[in-house]
Design an enzyme around this catalytic site. Structure first.
Site, mmCIF file in Angstrom:
data_model
loop_
_atom_site.group_PDB
_atom_site.id
_atom_site.type_symbol
_atom_site.label_atom_id
_atom_site.label_comp_id
_atom_site.label_asym_id
_atom_site.label_seq_id
_atom_site.Cartn_x
_atom_site.Cartn_y
_atom_site.Cartn_z
ATOM 1 N N SER A 167 52.724 -2.208 52.638
ATOM 2 C CA SER A 167 52.775 -3.285 53.626
ATOM 3 C C SER A 167 51.607 -3.206 54.587
ATOM 4 O O SER A 167 51.105 -2.123 54.886
ATOM 5 C CB SER A 167 54.084 -3.191 54.414
ATOM 6 O OG SER A 167 54.102 -4.164 55.426
ATOM 7 N N ASP A 172 49.277 0.769 62.958
ATOM 8 C CA ASP A 172 49.835 0.681 64.311
ATOM 9 C C ASP A 172 51.283 1.172 64.340
ATOM 10 O O ASP A 172 52.183 0.499 63.846
ATOM 11 C CB ASP A 172 49.767 -0.787 64.780
ATOM 12 C CG ASP A 172 50.371 -0.979 66.166
ATOM 13 O OD1 ASP A 172 50.622 0.030 66.866
ATOM 14 O OD2 ASP A 172 50.592 -2.153 66.539
ATOM 15 N N LYS A 196 55.720 4.814 54.812
ATOM 16 C CA LYS A 196 54.992 4.260 53.664
ATOM 17 C C LYS A 196 53.554 4.790 53.664
ATOM 18 O O LYS A 196 53.017 5.154 52.632
ATOM 19 C CB LYS A 196 54.961 2.722 53.738
ATOM 20 C CG LYS A 196 56.231 2.030 53.237
ATOM 21 C CD LYS A 196 56.045 0.512 53.292
ATOM 22 C CE LYS A 196 57.319 -0.274 53.102
ATOM 23 N NZ LYS A 196 57.848 -0.277 51.734
HETATM 24 P P1 NAP Z 1 62.869 -5.835 47.842
HETATM 25 O O1 NAP Z 1 63.373 -7.116 47.268
HETATM 26 O O2 NAP Z 1 63.409 -5.424 49.168
HETATM 27 O O3 NAP Z 1 63.048 -4.689 46.759
HETATM 28 C C1 NAP Z 1 63.106 -3.340 47.037
HETATM 29 C C2 NAP Z 1 63.544 -2.642 45.771
HETATM 30 O O4 NAP Z 1 63.628 -1.240 46.008
HETATM 31 C C3 NAP Z 1 64.913 -3.100 45.272
HETATM 32 O O5 NAP Z 1 64.836 -3.401 43.921
HETATM 33 C C4 NAP Z 1 65.802 -1.887 45.481
HETATM 34 O O6 NAP Z 1 66.797 -1.724 44.502
HETATM 35 C C5 NAP Z 1 64.774 -0.780 45.342
HETATM 36 N N1 NAP Z 1 65.269 0.459 45.947
HETATM 37 C C6 NAP Z 1 65.683 0.664 47.233
HETATM 38 N N2 NAP Z 1 66.125 1.909 47.385
HETATM 39 C C7 NAP Z 1 65.984 2.521 46.174
HETATM 40 C C8 NAP Z 1 66.283 3.816 45.682
HETATM 41 N N3 NAP Z 1 66.815 4.758 46.479
HETATM 42 N N4 NAP Z 1 66.026 4.110 44.386
HETATM 43 C C9 NAP Z 1 65.490 3.161 43.561
HETATM 44 N N5 NAP Z 1 65.180 1.925 43.964
HETATM 45 C C10 NAP Z 1 65.434 1.602 45.250
HETATM 46 O O7 NAP Z 1 61.266 -5.910 47.911
HETATM 47 P P2 NAP Z 1 60.327 -7.055 48.426
HETATM 48 O O8 NAP Z 1 60.906 -7.779 49.592
HETATM 49 O O9 NAP Z 1 59.868 -7.855 47.270
HETATM 50 O O10 NAP Z 1 59.116 -6.197 48.992
HETATM 51 C C11 NAP Z 1 58.237 -5.464 48.152
HETATM 52 C C12 NAP Z 1 57.451 -4.493 49.008
HETATM 53 O O11 NAP Z 1 56.650 -5.201 49.955
HETATM 54 C C13 NAP Z 1 58.294 -3.540 49.819
HETATM 55 O O12 NAP Z 1 57.671 -2.291 49.867
HETATM 56 C C14 NAP Z 1 58.296 -4.179 51.198
HETATM 57 O O13 NAP Z 1 58.518 -3.227 52.213
HETATM 58 C C15 NAP Z 1 56.883 -4.693 51.254
HETATM 59 N N6 NAP Z 1 56.625 -5.779 52.213
HETATM 60 C C16 NAP Z 1 57.567 -6.678 52.540
HETATM 61 C C17 NAP Z 1 57.254 -7.714 53.418
HETATM 62 C C18 NAP Z 1 58.245 -8.798 53.734
HETATM 63 O O14 NAP Z 1 57.864 -9.788 54.360
HETATM 64 N N7 NAP Z 1 59.486 -8.660 53.327
HETATM 65 C C19 NAP Z 1 55.979 -7.796 53.964
HETATM 66 C C20 NAP Z 1 55.021 -6.863 53.581
HETATM 67 C C21 NAP Z 1 55.351 -5.854 52.695
HETATM 68 P P3 NAP Z 1 68.056 -2.714 44.353
HETATM 69 O O15 NAP Z 1 67.505 -3.925 43.655
HETATM 70 O O16 NAP Z 1 68.989 -1.958 43.556
HETATM 71 O O17 NAP Z 1 68.521 -3.021 45.734
#
Ligand code: NAP
Length: 302
Positions: A167, A172, A196
């Site tokens: 991310s 920061d 991260k």
């Molecule tokens: P997401 O839908 O939240 O998916 C996270 C995945 O991680 C899910 O499939 C979850 O499994 C898996 N997970 C969590 N704990 C786990 C564990 N203990 N063992 C194995 N798998 C595990 O992801 P996203 O929103 O597409 O985001 C992708 C990335 O971008 C993340 O790193 C997020 O922090 C980052 N990001 C997000 C944003 C935003 O606006 N949301 C912005 C910038 C960066 P389950 O499917 O079983 O729950």
């Protein structure tokens, strides 16, 4: 001619790629792209059986035999890795701790709406919502310990390149995202960007080839509708619009396997902006190629 008669994936030329967090919102897009590309053989790691079922429902042609169930907080790098993952050439890490919203904080914010309206403030204060991580599934356990274990596993499997979806905002410590999961007084488990970034440093020092992607705010919009902008060290945080589609991020993950040379590593931030009239939208491969040509990367001493 015989090769042409075989299904592409049986041709032994397809390179095996592990997608972890494959049932996540970005992970499933990455998995599904690789799964339909004859150059790759996609295998996925998912947290639980129900995540596997969800993924198979969302991604046509994804079979149970392509999935390993593996909670990264329980991963034991000293034990024998699942057979399915053997001979993989790359790993794309899409796992992340996922906060759950506290119901009482929703009720509290709802009760404040009339007063907010009366005071001519925005009706809902989104920053007033509280979030919690499930015990054992906090950023330290998933995004740091869990990610280190995945990197160790990649090494053990002989994987050449690890791609990480992380991310933007990691330079920061006071970034708002770090406060998620903590109480008002700052105690509790949070610091998702801090953990991260620590895991990213571990990857950078691992000796494996790496591509680390720091997207801005993720949107569920189609790919290639906007111009990708890649930069380093959170400079893009200055932009007013700093979002990007998950589908574009997925394309960048796949591009990371296709462009660049062995041993060429990069860590970068990315957002997408409106396309200026008369200009063409660059594909993810082109955007990444142009970035790699600049020979810059995020500075982890910041
Ligand atoms: P997401 O839908 O939240 O998916 C996270 C995945 O991680 C899910 O499939 C979850 O499994 C898996 N997970 C969590 N704990 C786990 C564990 N203990 N063992 C194995 N798998 C595990 O992801 P996203 O929103 O597409 O985001 C992708 C990335 O971008 C993340 O790193 C997020 O922090 C980052 N990001 C997000 C944003 C935003 O606006 N949301 C912005 C910038 C960066 P389950 O499917 O079983 O729950």
């Amino acid at each position: 001619a015989i090769m042409l008669m075989l299904p592409a994936k049986v041709a032994a030329l397809a390179s095996k790629v592990i997608v972890t967090g494959a049932s996540g919102r970005t992970g499933r897009l990455v998995f599904s792209q690789l799964n339909t590309n004859p150059k790759f053989e996609a295998v996925g790691c998912v947290r639980s059986e129900s995540s596997a079922k969800r993924l198979m429902k969302d991604v046509p042609n994804c079979g149970l035999e392509q999935l390993a169930i593996l909670d990264v907080t329980n991963l034991d790098p000293s034990s024998e890795p699942p057979k399915l993952l053997e001979n993989a050439e790359a790993m794309i890490i899409c796992t992340s701790a996922v906060p759950k919203i506290s119901k009482s904080s929703i009720i509290r914010q709802m009760l404040k709406i009339p007063l907010n309206v009366l005071r001519k403030k925005p009706a809902i204060n989104f920053r007033g919502f509280r979030f919690r991580y499930r015990p054992g599934q906090e950023p330290e356990m998933v995004d740091y310990e869990g990610q280190k274990k995945q990197i160790d596993l990649a090494k053990k499997l002989g994987v050449k390149r690890v791609v990480v979806v992380s991310s933007m905002g990691g330079t920061d410590e006071n970034n708002f995202l770090n406060s998620i999961g903590k109480a008002k007084d700052g105690t509790g488990n949070g610091d998702i960007l801090v953990w991260k970034r620590k895991a990213e440093k571990y990857l950078v020092e691992s000796g494996l080839d790496y591509t680390i992607i720091h997207p801005g705010g993720l949107l569920d919009t189609p790919a290639s509708q906007q111009q990708l902008v890649l930069d380093v060290d959170d400079k893009l945080l200055k932009n007013e619009k700093r979002s990007i589609s998950r589908a574009d991020v997925a394309n960048l993950c796949v591009a990371a396997l296709e462009v660049g040379k062995d041993g060429q590593n990069a860590s970068f931030d990315c957002i997408a902006t409106e396309v200026e009239e008369g200009t063409e939208i660059n594909l993810a491969t082109k955007a990444l190629e142009d970035f790699l040509a600049k020979e810059i990367t995020c500075d982890y001493s910041l």
